[in-house]
Every structure is written in structure tokens, then in C-alpha cells.
Write a protein that holds these residues in place. Structure first.
Motif, PDB file in Angstrom:
ATOM      1  N   SER A  81      37.537  47.227  35.480  1.00 41.94           N
ATOM      2  CA  SER A  81      37.908  46.916  34.481  1.00 41.94           C
ATOM      3  C   SER A  81      39.451  46.165  34.911  1.00 41.94           C
ATOM      4  O   SER A  81      39.800  45.143  34.172  1.00 41.94           O
ATOM      5  CB  SER A  81      38.019  47.543  33.191  1.00 41.94           C
ATOM      6  OG  SER A  81      38.649  46.909  32.082  1.00 41.94           O
ATOM      7  N   LEU A  82      40.533  47.460  35.163  1.00 44.09           N
ATOM      8  CA  LEU A  82      42.073  46.879  35.292  1.00 44.09           C
ATOM      9  C   LEU A  82      41.772  45.900  36.551  1.00 44.09           C
ATOM     10  O   LEU A  82      42.621  44.814  36.136  1.00 44.09           O
ATOM     11  CB  LEU A  82      42.016  47.900  36.169  1.00 44.09           C
ATOM     12  CG  LEU A  82      42.365  49.227  35.130  1.00 44.09           C
ATOM     13  CD1 LEU A  82      42.661  50.657  36.032  1.00 44.09           C
ATOM     14  CD2 LEU A  82      43.421  49.050  33.859  1.00 44.09           C
ATOM     15  N   HIS A  83      41.161  45.547  37.297  1.00 42.81           N
ATOM     16  CA  HIS A  83      40.769  44.446  38.508  1.00 42.81           C
ATOM     17  C   HIS A  83      41.010  43.628  37.151  1.00 42.81           C
ATOM     18  O   HIS A  83      41.126  42.287  38.164  1.00 42.81           O
ATOM     19  CB  HIS A  83      40.247  45.102  39.570  1.00 42.81           C
ATOM     20  CG  HIS A  83      39.801  44.256  40.456  1.00 42.81           C
ATOM     21  ND1 HIS A  83      39.115  43.082  41.354  1.00 42.81           N
ATOM     22  CD2 HIS A  83      40.819  43.467  41.031  1.00 42.81           C
ATOM     23  CE1 HIS A  83      39.003  42.269  41.941  1.00 42.81           C
ATOM     24  NE2 HIS A  83      40.727  42.572  42.211  1.00 42.81           N
ATOM     25  N   ALA A  84      39.341  43.186  36.559  1.00 41.76           N
ATOM     26  CA  ALA A  84      39.144  41.827  35.623  1.00 41.76           C
ATOM     27  C   ALA A  84      40.554  41.653  35.517  1.00 41.76           C
ATOM     28  O   ALA A  84      40.295  40.432  35.064  1.00 41.76           O
ATOM     29  CB  ALA A  84      37.835  42.220  35.582  1.00 41.76           C
ATOM     30  N   GLN A  85      40.667  42.402  34.486  1.00 39.15           N
ATOM     31  CA  GLN A  85      42.371  42.497  33.369  1.00 39.15           C
ATOM     32  C   GLN A  85      43.071  41.760  34.256  1.00 39.15           C
ATOM     33  O   GLN A  85      44.032  41.359  33.806  1.00 39.15           O
ATOM     34  CB  GLN A  85      42.557  42.628  32.526  1.00 39.15           C
ATOM     35  CG  GLN A  85      40.910  43.330  31.438  1.00 39.15           C
ATOM     36  CD  GLN A  85      41.959  44.087  29.834  1.00 39.15           C
ATOM     37  OE1 GLN A  85      42.404  43.993  30.084  1.00 39.15           O
ATOM     38  NE2 GLN A  85      40.205  44.432  29.666  1.00 39.15           N
ATOM     39  N   ALA A  86      43.428  42.006  35.626  1.00 41.54           N
ATOM     40  CA  ALA A  86      45.487  42.246  35.907  1.00 41.54           C
ATOM     41  C   ALA A  86      45.209  40.644  36.747  1.00 41.54           C
ATOM     42  O   ALA A  86      45.964  40.315  36.253  1.00 41.54           O
ATOM     43  CB  ALA A  86      45.093  43.167  36.806  1.00 41.54           C
ATOM     44  N   ARG A  87      44.027  39.500  36.453  1.00 41.59           N
ATOM     45  CA  ARG A  87      43.867  38.543  37.455  1.00 41.59           C
ATOM     46  C   ARG A  87      44.146  37.953  36.370  1.00 41.59           C
ATOM     47  O   ARG A  87      44.938  36.311  37.206  1.00 41.59           O
ATOM     48  CB  ARG A  87      43.090  38.423  38.177  1.00 41.59           C
ATOM     49  CG  ARG A  87      42.433  37.233  39.088  1.00 41.59           C
ATOM     50  CD  ARG A  87      41.243  36.714  39.056  1.00 41.59           C
ATOM     51  NE  ARG A  87      40.784  37.571  40.367  1.00 41.59           N
ATOM     52  CZ  ARG A  87      41.616  37.367  42.017  1.00 41.59           C
ATOM     53  NH1 ARG A  87      42.389  36.381  42.433  1.00 41.59           N
ATOM     54  NH2 ARG A  87      41.392  39.052  43.134  1.00 41.59           N
ATOM     55  N   PRO A  88      43.842  38.020  35.049  1.00 38.98           N
ATOM     56  CA  PRO A  88      44.588  36.657  34.608  1.00 38.98           C
ATOM     57  C   PRO A  88      45.680  36.489  34.335  1.00 38.98           C
ATOM     58  O   PRO A  88      46.388  36.019  33.788  1.00 38.98           O
ATOM     59  CB  PRO A  88      43.538  36.632  33.419  1.00 38.98           C
ATOM     60  CG  PRO A  88      42.555  38.029  33.520  1.00 38.98           C
ATOM     61  CD  PRO A  88      42.734  38.387  34.944  1.00 38.98           C
ATOM     62  N   HIS A  89      45.948  38.047  34.009  1.00 40.95           N
ATOM     63  CA  HIS A  89      47.386  38.760  33.454  1.00 40.95           C
ATOM     64  C   HIS A  89      48.463  37.854  34.483  1.00 40.95           C
ATOM     65  O   HIS A  89      49.487  37.483  34.561  1.00 40.95           O
ATOM     66  CB  HIS A  89      47.770  39.927  33.394  1.00 40.95           C
ATOM     67  CG  HIS A  89      48.984  39.883  32.805  1.00 40.95           C
ATOM     68  ND1 HIS A  89      49.818  40.198  31.982  1.00 40.95           N
ATOM     69  CD2 HIS A  89      49.865  41.136  34.166  1.00 40.95           C
ATOM     70  CE1 HIS A  89      50.778  40.282  31.682  1.00 40.95           C
ATOM     71  NE2 HIS A  89      50.741  40.835  33.126  1.00 40.95           N
ATOM     72  N   CYS A  90      48.416  38.057  36.001  1.00 40.62           N
ATOM     73  CA  CYS A  90      49.045  38.031  37.208  1.00 40.62           C
ATOM     74  C   CYS A  90      49.093  36.150  37.714  1.00 40.62           C
ATOM     75  O   CYS A  90      50.175  35.702  37.719  1.00 40.62           O
ATOM     76  CB  CYS A  90      48.551  38.626  38.331  1.00 40.62           C
ATOM     77  SG  CYS A  90      48.376  40.224  38.406  1.00 40.62           S
ATOM     78  N   GLU A  91      47.772  35.474  37.030  1.00 41.56           N
ATOM     79  CA  GLU A  91      47.955  34.222  37.155  1.00 41.56           C
ATOM     80  C   GLU A  91      48.930  33.754  36.517  1.00 41.56           C
ATOM     81  O   GLU A  91      49.444  32.517  36.187  1.00 41.56           O
ATOM     82  CB  GLU A  91      46.575  33.428  37.335  1.00 41.56           C
ATOM     83  CG  GLU A  91      45.997  34.414  38.442  1.00 41.56           C
ATOM     84  CD  GLU A  91      43.960  33.776  38.226  1.00 41.56           C
ATOM     85  OE1 GLU A  91      43.976  33.130  36.824  1.00 41.56           O
ATOM     86  OE2 GLU A  91      43.540  33.350  39.240  1.00 41.56           O
ATOM     87  N   SER A  92      48.671  34.467  35.093  1.00 47.00           N
ATOM     88  CA  SER A  92      49.767  33.951  33.623  1.00 47.00           C
ATOM     89  C   SER A  92      51.492  33.876  34.463  1.00 47.00           C
ATOM     90  O   SER A  92      52.194  33.313  32.902  1.00 47.00           O
ATOM     91  CB  SER A  92      49.181  33.982  32.759  1.00 47.00           C
ATOM     92  OG  SER A  92      49.648  35.799  32.344  1.00 47.00           O
ATOM     93  N   THR A  93      51.288  34.663  34.787  1.00 45.45           N
ATOM     94  CA  THR A  93      52.870  35.182  35.312  1.00 45.45           C
ATOM     95  C   THR A  93      53.632  35.170  36.657  1.00 45.45           C
ATOM     96  O   THR A  93      54.637  34.872  36.648  1.00 45.45           O
ATOM     97  CB  THR A  93      53.237  36.583  34.722  1.00 45.45           C
ATOM     98  OG1 THR A  93      52.513  37.700  36.146  1.00 45.45           O
ATOM     99  CG2 THR A  93      52.485  36.921  33.485  1.00 45.45           C
ATOM    100  N   GLY A  94      52.531  34.080  36.909  1.00 45.40           N
ATOM    101  CA  GLY A  94      52.954  33.393  38.567  1.00 45.40           C
ATOM    102  C   GLY A  94      52.953  34.314  39.415  1.00 45.40           C
ATOM    103  O   GLY A  94      53.602  34.013  40.600  1.00 45.40           O
TER     104      GLY A  94
END
Length: 205
Positions: free
Chosen positions: A129-142
Motif C-alpha cells: 500500500s505504501l509503495h502504491a501510494q508513494a508513486r503518484p505522490h512522487c510523480e506529482s511533486t517531480g
């Protein structure tokens, strides 16, 4: 005369384990004696032994019961993340609450007696769950998302520290000159570290 209450085996086992868990929280592993558990649930010693065989097997079942309880509580935390941003604070405090309730001492006692847990992957769902949610957050923050292994390593270290905290945390802090009041700051440090892992790293040039 009141007749003997007949319960389904699974119901009786759960009631026994819940009573054993209360005794564990109140007095540690030494308090979880067959006679004490029997008195807690209104059964005979023989009835407890009928369901678990020996005190050692009762303690082993109690540790697995704690693990199942922890997984259910962690799943409830994960469900709250579906409606908002990931915040690992509740995750860390949920882990700590279980181990501070006597399960840390129980795990150590069983390990010293030679018992080994053949299971694995108790926190796999959390890592996924942490891995799945970290990806879109990181992509949105560059930023570059953390690898699954980076989250695994962080969670393994966190889990080890939180599990040992009720037994040895104070001693480790005293070894570097910290006082007893630093326990909460230790948990906050782990929360900060997990947040930093989930935030990912800078994009390569």
C-alpha cells in the motif's frame, strides 16, 4: 441449577485468547497461567487444556492471535488512506500499541524457549500500500518514487525498533544520554524517517 454453557470450539478459543490477552497486558507473560485464564472466562483448567493442550501451546496461539489482531488493525489504517493522503503516524502508533501491550515480552519469551514462527510477510500488505501510494505522490511533486525494497527496509527497521521499544527502548536511549521522556520523540523520529522514504528522491539530471 445452571447448565454448562456449550460454545462452538472457535468461539471458546477466541474467548480464551481474549482473556489471555488481557492478562498479558496486565502482568506480562508470567500472568498468563492456565488457572488464571480459566478463572477469567469461567472455565475449568481442563477445558483450557482441551482447546490448547499445554500452556506453551496457549502462549504460541496467543502470539499468533496478537499478530492477527495487528493485521486487522493495520488493514483498518490502510482503509483510511483510500480517502486521503498517506500519513504513517497512525501506522507507527498502531504497531507500538500492540507490542507495549505485552506482546513484545511474549515474543521474546517464546523465542528464548526455542519456539520459532514459521510465518512471514505480516507487513506485506502495508508495504504494498505504501509503495502504491508513494508513486503518484512522487510523480506529482517531480521526485523519483522509492523502490519497494527501500520501503521494505525502512519498515523492517521500524518494526524491529517498535517491537523492542517496550523492553529495551529506555536502555538504548540512556546509552546515548537521552532520558525516559524521549520515547515519544523516538516514535516521532521513525514517523519522520518513513515519511522521508515515501517522499522519494530527486529526479536524476
Amino acid at each position: 441449577m445452571t447448565g454448562r454453557v456449550r460454545r462452538k470450539p472457535d468461539d471458546a478459543k477466541r474467548m480464551i485468547l481474549e482473556a489471555a490477552s488481557r492478562l498479558l497486558t496486565a502482568g506480562g507473560p508470567a500472568a498468563v497461567q492456565v488457572r488464571a485464564v480459566a478463572a477469567e472466562v469461567g472455565m475449568t483448567d481442563a477445558a483450557i487444556n482441551h482447546h490448547f493442550g499445554t500452556r506453551d501451546r496457549l502462549l504460541e496461539s496467543l502470539l499468533r492471535f496478537g499478530g492477527s489482531k495487528l493485521k486487522a488493525e493495520l488493514r483498518a489504517v490502510l482503509e483510511t488512506w483510500a480517502d486521503g493522503p498517506v500519513d504513517p503516524a497512525e501506522l507507527v502508533h498502531t504497531l507500538y500499541a500492540l507490542y507495549s501491550g505485552g506482546y513484545a515480552a511474549l515474543a521474546i519469551a517464546l523465542h528464548q524457549s526455542g519456539w520459532r514462527d514459521p510465518g512471514s510477510g505480516m507487513l506485506d500488505e502495508v508495504v504494498d500500500s505504501l509503495h502504491a501510494q508513494a508513486r503518484p505522490h512522487c510523480e506529482s511533486t517531480g521526485r523519483t518514487p522509492p523502490s519497494r525494497e527501500a520501503i521494505q527496509l525502512t519498515m523492517a527497521g521500524l518494526h524491529q525498533a517498535v517491537a523492542l521499544e517496550p523492553l529495551f527502548g529506555g536502555e538504548f536511549r540512556r546509552s546515548v544520554g537521552l532520558d525516559e521522556d524521549a520515547r515519544d520523540r523516538t516514535l516521532d523520529w521513525w514517523i519522520t524517517l518513513l515519511r522521508a522514504t515515501l517522499a522519494g528522491g530527486p529526479r536524476p539530471d
